[in-house]
Design a protein around this motif. Structure first.
Motif, PDB file in Angstrom:
ATOM      1  N   GLN A 185      79.717 -14.554  24.174  1.00  0.00           N
ATOM      2  CA  GLN A 185      79.611 -13.793  22.936  1.00  0.00           C
ATOM      3  C   GLN A 185      78.541 -12.716  23.108  1.00  0.00           C
ATOM      4  OE1 GLN A 185      77.341 -12.544  20.094  1.00  0.00           O
ATOM      5  NE2 GLN A 185      76.796 -14.719  20.031  1.00  0.00           N
ATOM      6  N   SER A 186      78.875 -11.468  22.794  1.00  0.00           N
ATOM      7  CA  SER A 186      77.980 -10.344  23.112  1.00  0.00           C
ATOM      8  C   SER A 186      77.476  -9.597  21.893  1.00  0.00           C
ATOM      9  CB  SER A 186      78.716  -9.358  24.039  1.00  0.00           C
ATOM     10  OG  SER A 186      79.898  -8.862  23.418  1.00  0.00           O
ATOM     11  N   ARG A 187      77.759 -10.092  20.695  1.00  0.00           N
ATOM     12  CA  ARG A 187      77.340  -9.367  19.492  1.00  0.00           C
ATOM     13  C   ARG A 187      75.875  -9.599  19.158  1.00  0.00           C
ATOM     14  NH1 ARG A 187      81.265  -7.274  16.393  1.00  0.00           N
ATOM     15  NH2 ARG A 187      79.459  -6.055  15.693  1.00  0.00           N
ATOM     16  N   PHE A 188      75.360 -10.776  19.465  1.00  0.00           N
ATOM     17  CA  PHE A 188      73.951 -11.084  19.211  1.00  0.00           C
ATOM     18  C   PHE A 188      73.529 -12.197  20.158  1.00  0.00           C
ATOM     19  CE2 PHE A 188      76.588 -13.561  16.375  1.00  0.00           C
ATOM     20  CZ  PHE A 188      76.093 -14.845  16.476  1.00  0.00           C
ATOM     21  N   LEU A 189      72.244 -12.314  20.392  1.00  0.00           N
ATOM     22  CA  LEU A 189      71.705 -13.278  21.342  1.00  0.00           C
ATOM     23  C   LEU A 189      71.405 -14.602  20.644  1.00  0.00           C
ATOM     24  CD1 LEU A 189      70.682 -13.574  24.319  1.00  0.00           C
ATOM     25  CD2 LEU A 189      68.406 -12.976  23.444  1.00  0.00           C
ATOM     26  N   THR A 190      71.778 -15.701  21.314  1.00  0.00           N
ATOM     27  CA  THR A 190      71.384 -17.036  20.859  1.00  0.00           C
ATOM     28  C   THR A 190      70.417 -17.590  21.918  1.00  0.00           C
ATOM     29  OG1 THR A 190      73.432 -17.897  21.863  1.00  0.00           O
ATOM     30  CG2 THR A 190      73.457 -17.490  19.508  1.00  0.00           C
ATOM     31  N   PRO A 191      69.137 -17.284  21.795  1.00  0.00           N
ATOM     32  CA  PRO A 191      68.190 -17.486  22.901  1.00  0.00           C
ATOM     33  C   PRO A 191      67.950 -18.944  23.275  1.00  0.00           C
ATOM     34  CG  PRO A 191      67.034 -16.835  20.894  1.00  0.00           C
ATOM     35  CD  PRO A 191      68.493 -16.662  20.618  1.00  0.00           C
ATOM     36  N   HIS A 192      67.987 -19.838  22.324  1.00  0.00           N
ATOM     37  CA  HIS A 192      67.618 -21.225  22.625  1.00  0.00           C
ATOM     38  C   HIS A 192      68.734 -21.954  23.374  1.00  0.00           C
ATOM     39  CE1 HIS A 192      64.115 -20.490  20.205  1.00  0.00           C
ATOM     40  NE2 HIS A 192      64.878 -20.118  19.195  1.00  0.00           N
ATOM     41  N   THR A 193      69.973 -21.756  22.943  1.00  0.00           N
ATOM     42  CA  THR A 193      71.072 -22.345  23.708  1.00  0.00           C
ATOM     43  C   THR A 193      71.257 -21.614  25.037  1.00  0.00           C
ATOM     44  OG1 THR A 193      72.555 -21.060  22.274  1.00  0.00           O
ATOM     45  CG2 THR A 193      72.333 -23.419  21.819  1.00  0.00           C
ATOM     46  N   ASN A 194      70.875 -20.337  25.093  1.00  0.00           N
ATOM     47  CA  ASN A 194      70.858 -19.635  26.386  1.00  0.00           C
ATOM     48  C   ASN A 194      69.890 -20.312  27.348  1.00  0.00           C
ATOM     49  OD1 ASN A 194      72.712 -17.679  25.795  1.00  0.00           O
ATOM     50  ND2 ASN A 194      71.346 -15.955  26.166  1.00  0.00           N
ATOM     51  N   ARG A 195      68.701 -20.599  26.841  1.00  0.00           N
ATOM     52  CA  ARG A 195      67.701 -21.264  27.679  1.00  0.00           C
ATOM     53  C   ARG A 195      68.214 -22.631  28.126  1.00  0.00           C
ATOM     54  NH1 ARG A 195      62.275 -24.235  25.452  1.00  0.00           N
ATOM     55  NH2 ARG A 195      61.892 -25.422  27.367  1.00  0.00           N
ATOM     56  N   LEU A 196      68.815 -23.351  27.197  1.00  0.00           N
ATOM     57  CA  LEU A 196      69.335 -24.674  27.527  1.00  0.00           C
ATOM     58  C   LEU A 196      70.359 -24.581  28.653  1.00  0.00           C
ATOM     59  CD1 LEU A 196      69.018 -27.606  26.328  1.00  0.00           C
ATOM     60  CD2 LEU A 196      71.187 -27.178  25.170  1.00  0.00           C
ATOM     61  N   SER A 197      71.234 -23.594  28.569  1.00  0.00           N
ATOM     62  CA  SER A 197      72.258 -23.413  29.597  1.00  0.00           C
ATOM     63  C   SER A 197      71.635 -23.097  30.949  1.00  0.00           C
ATOM     64  CB  SER A 197      73.219 -22.298  29.177  1.00  0.00           C
ATOM     65  OG  SER A 197      74.211 -22.088  30.149  1.00  0.00           O
ATOM     66  N   LYS A 198      70.609 -22.270  30.957  1.00  0.00           N
ATOM     67  CA  LYS A 198      69.941 -21.909  32.207  1.00  0.00           C
ATOM     68  C   LYS A 198      69.198 -23.091  32.823  1.00  0.00           C
ATOM     69  CE  LYS A 198      69.334 -17.054  30.925  1.00  0.00           C
ATOM     70  NZ  LYS A 198      68.371 -15.999  30.527  1.00  0.00           N
ATOM     71  N   GLU A 199      68.797 -24.045  31.980  1.00  0.00           N
ATOM     72  CA  GLU A 199      68.021 -25.181  32.470  1.00  0.00           C
ATOM     73  C   GLU A 199      68.873 -26.428  32.701  1.00  0.00           C
ATOM     74  OE1 GLU A 199      64.890 -25.714  29.623  1.00  0.00           O
ATOM     75  OE2 GLU A 199      63.859 -23.866  30.210  1.00  0.00           O
ATOM     76  N   GLY A 213      82.406 -22.287  17.308  1.00  0.00           N
ATOM     77  CA  GLY A 213      83.465 -21.901  18.223  1.00  0.00           C
ATOM     78  C   GLY A 213      82.989 -21.734  19.649  1.00  0.00           C
ATOM     79  N   TYR A 214      83.928 -21.771  20.570  1.00  0.00           N
ATOM     80  CA  TYR A 214      83.643 -21.604  22.010  1.00  0.00           C
ATOM     81  C   TYR A 214      82.940 -20.291  22.272  1.00  0.00           C
ATOM     82  CZ  TYR A 214      84.699 -21.840  27.054  1.00  0.00           C
ATOM     83  OH  TYR A 214      84.614 -21.895  28.429  1.00  0.00           O
ATOM     84  N   ASN A 215      83.255 -19.262  21.488  1.00  0.00           N
ATOM     85  CA  ASN A 215      82.712 -17.922  21.715  1.00  0.00           C
ATOM     86  C   ASN A 215      81.630 -17.552  20.709  1.00  0.00           C
ATOM     87  OD1 ASN A 215      82.733 -15.322  23.055  1.00  0.00           O
ATOM     88  ND2 ASN A 215      83.826 -14.492  21.285  1.00  0.00           N
ATOM     89  N   ASP A 216      81.010 -18.543  20.065  1.00  0.00           N
ATOM     90  CA  ASP A 216      79.949 -18.238  19.105  1.00  0.00           C
ATOM     91  C   ASP A 216      78.572 -18.144  19.757  1.00  0.00           C
ATOM     92  OD1 ASP A 216      81.147 -17.800  16.593  1.00  0.00           O
ATOM     93  OD2 ASP A 216      81.450 -19.945  16.283  1.00  0.00           O
ATOM     94  N   LEU A 217      78.407 -18.742  20.942  1.00  0.00           N
ATOM     95  CA  LEU A 217      77.115 -18.711  21.631  1.00  0.00           C
ATOM     96  C   LEU A 217      77.141 -17.645  22.721  1.00  0.00           C
ATOM     97  CD1 LEU A 217      76.438 -22.550  22.081  1.00  0.00           C
ATOM     98  CD2 LEU A 217      75.650 -21.040  20.230  1.00  0.00           C
ATOM     99  N   SER A 218      76.013 -16.963  22.891  1.00  0.00           N
ATOM    100  CA  SER A 218      75.970 -15.916  23.918  1.00  0.00           C
ATOM    101  C   SER A 218      76.052 -16.494  25.320  1.00  0.00           C
ATOM    102  CB  SER A 218      74.713 -15.057  23.756  1.00  0.00           C
ATOM    103  OG  SER A 218      73.537 -15.827  23.718  1.00  0.00           O
ATOM    104  N   SER A 219      75.701 -17.759  25.504  1.00  0.00           N
ATOM    105  CA  SER A 219      75.834 -18.373  26.827  1.00  0.00           C
ATOM    106  C   SER A 219      77.293 -18.568  27.214  1.00  0.00           C
ATOM    107  CB  SER A 219      75.102 -19.725  26.869  1.00  0.00           C
ATOM    108  OG  SER A 219      75.578 -20.593  25.858  1.00  0.00           O
ATOM    109  N   TYR A 220      78.195 -18.473  26.245  1.00  0.00           N
ATOM    110  CA  TYR A 220      79.630 -18.575  26.513  1.00  0.00           C
ATOM    111  C   TYR A 220      80.332 -17.212  26.447  1.00  0.00           C
ATOM    112  CZ  TYR A 220      79.849 -23.622  26.901  1.00  0.00           C
ATOM    113  OH  TYR A 220      79.691 -24.914  27.344  1.00  0.00           O
TER     114      TYR A 220
END
Length: 492
Positions: free
Chosen positions: A45-59, A36-43
């Motif tokens: 979602q605040s319940r848990f961190l998805t670090p790898h897709t977060n990194r991807l978004s930052k890069e 879902g659109y709100n399943d990744l923390s980069s979008y």
């Protein structure tokens, strides 16, 4: 590190045919299942961190208005593979079952066959779900025509959904089973929104050669192996099984999200992305690799007990014409060419991946291929660039409802009944206020536009597909229903 593609040629309208002789970027397309659109923390979602897709978004660049062509999986996968929306044929708008033959025609160009002609080594690892072979029902012991016949040099696939039988993998067209193991079945007809589909059901007990909780790790191993053995530019299509039901995360992730198996499975998918990123880093090819992470359709409905809505802030869920059914996460990273940490609000569709990759190679699409694909290359390369799409079309299973977005407007349309709902998606992103009554001209215009789209055969400028009326599209349903009921009675 490989030499980067000469992108000054691309920025000058890709004028040089010689660009194809220069090593192009590797391309990795990772497609989640029901994320879902709100399943990744980069979008958000605040319940848990998805670090790898977060990194991807930052890069890289994160898109906020990316859409799957369909609200369910097989049609979207068809669009990704062919660059053609799944509404050019009624059959292509349906989710397939394990008795269905391959929906890609023998002479039909795919994103894999196109890139292969451009010098790429092509591979698929993951969920296929586009049928196999040409027989009806298909042969589950000798699957027949599949990924290797439509452009892939290497394939290691889960043939259908991982919830479907047989529970095996298929590698380069051959089931990964011990010698002597066969699957005895009976073919039965299923009805989905008035359409007959074919499913194999086991006779007796079938072995489980693909335990659900082990699939993610197996796909990662095969994907990383593919990456690490390539000496030429490659295209890897990695359609994951996470997070489709049955929710079966690897034991490493069980309990880690704090919101049950749904969140744990999201964490497994995020880990899968991280493993691919590490492989690219380890082989020193990340800089010249376009890595895309997205989902085949919208996510599940609200998890009330965990106060988590996978589709937030949109209305609806997987299967719906509402935004929650087709609005998906979409992150792209290409360190040598995409500026870090960007956000794009421009509309794109997953069907556009084909034309975008063609633009990257500097090659021209044939008139009869990628009929609905628009390149979003400029959106990747340039902040502030605008989409070339005049409008964007999505739909539900069996074309029961279609949706068209143009500017701030969205029309949900039922082709068989002519019913329509109009929303101002900018001021009313939750689609709570239906405004067709106060905007009759816009309603009529968008109804006319979507009808013309359905009947035109193509929407990409310069493309030409077979034209047919809306009535002819739905007559295909009746013709196939009659065919299965009458001609296959001796088999089913």
């Amino acid at each position: 590190m490989r030499k980067p593609l000469c992108f000054f040629l691309i920025s000058l309208a890709m004028a040089s045919a010689g660009a194809q002789n220069i090593p192009g970027p590797n391309i990795v397309l990772i497609v989640a299942d029901d994320l879902g659109y709100n399943d990744l923390s980069s979008y958000g979602q605040s319940r848990f961190l998805t670090p790898h897709t977060n990194r991807l978004s930052k890069e890289g660049v994160r898109f906020t208005a990316a859409y799957s062509p369909s609200a369910v999986c097989s049609p979207t996968r068809y669009a990704i593979m062919t660059g053609t929306d799944p509404f050019r044929s009624y059959h292509h708008s349906h989710v397939l079952f394990n008795g269905e033959p391959l929906v890609i025609k023998k002479d039909q160009m795919t994103i894999a066959s196109f890139l292969k002609k451009c010098g790429y080594v092509t591979g698929i690892v993951g969920k296929w779900h586009l049928g196999l072979g040409d027989a009806m029902p298909r042969d589950i012991n000798e699957p027949g025509r599949g990924p290797n016949d439509v452009g892939f040099d290497y394939s290691y696939i889960v043939p259908d959904g991982h919830n479907m039988y047989p529970r095996y993998y298929i590698e380069n067209g051959k089931p990964v089973v011990e010698p002597g193991i066969t699957f005895d079945s009976e073919a039965v007809m299923l009805d989905r929104v008035g359409y007959k589909l074919v499913q194999h059901r086991p006779k007796g007990e079938w072995p489980n050669l693909r335990p659900d909780s082990t699939i993610g790790r197996r796909l990662v191993d095969k994907a990383v192996e593919f990456i690490e053995t390539q000496k030429k530019p490659f295209f890897l299509y990695l359609p994951a099984c996470a997070i489709h039901f049955p929710l079966a995360p690897d034991k490493e992730f069980v309990g880690r999200s704090g919101i049950g198996k749904h969140g744990d499975f999201v964490l497994e998918f995020d880990w899968l992305v991280g493993e691919v990123m590490q492989a690219l880093d380890r082989n020193k090819i990340a800089g010249n690799t376009l890595l895309i992470v997205t989902s085949d359709n919208g996510g599940y409905g609200p998890l009330v007990s965990f106060d988590h809505n996978p589709a937030f802030p949109w209305r609806g869920k997987k299967g719906d014409a509402w935004e929650g059914g087709t609005r998906v996460p979409f992150i792209a990273r290409w360190p040598n060419h995409i500026a870090r940490g960007r956000i794009s609000h421009e509309r794109i569709s997953l069907v556009d991946c084909f034309a975008t990759m063609a633009a990257i190679t500097g090659s021209t699409l044939p008139r009869d291929a990628a009929l609905d694909s628009f390149s979003f290359l400029q959106l990747l390369l340039h902040a502030g660039a605008q989409s070339d799409r005049p409008y964007l079309v999505t739909g539900t299973r069996g074309m029961k409802q279609m949706a068209i977005r143009e500017g701030k407007w969205k029309l949900i349309f039922e082709p068989e009944t002519d019913k329509a709902q109009l929303y101002d998606i900018v001021t009313d992103p939750e689609e709570n206020n239906e405004v067709s009554g106060s905007n009759p001209q816009m309603t009529m215009y968008l109804k006319s536009t979507i009808k013309n789209y359905l009947e035109s055969g193509s929407s990409r400028p310069g493309a030409a597909g077979a034209t047919k009326s809306v009535k002819e599209l739905f007559r295909e349903r009746e013709a196939r229903n009659q065919f299965i009921s009458d001609e296959l009675k001796h088999q089913i």
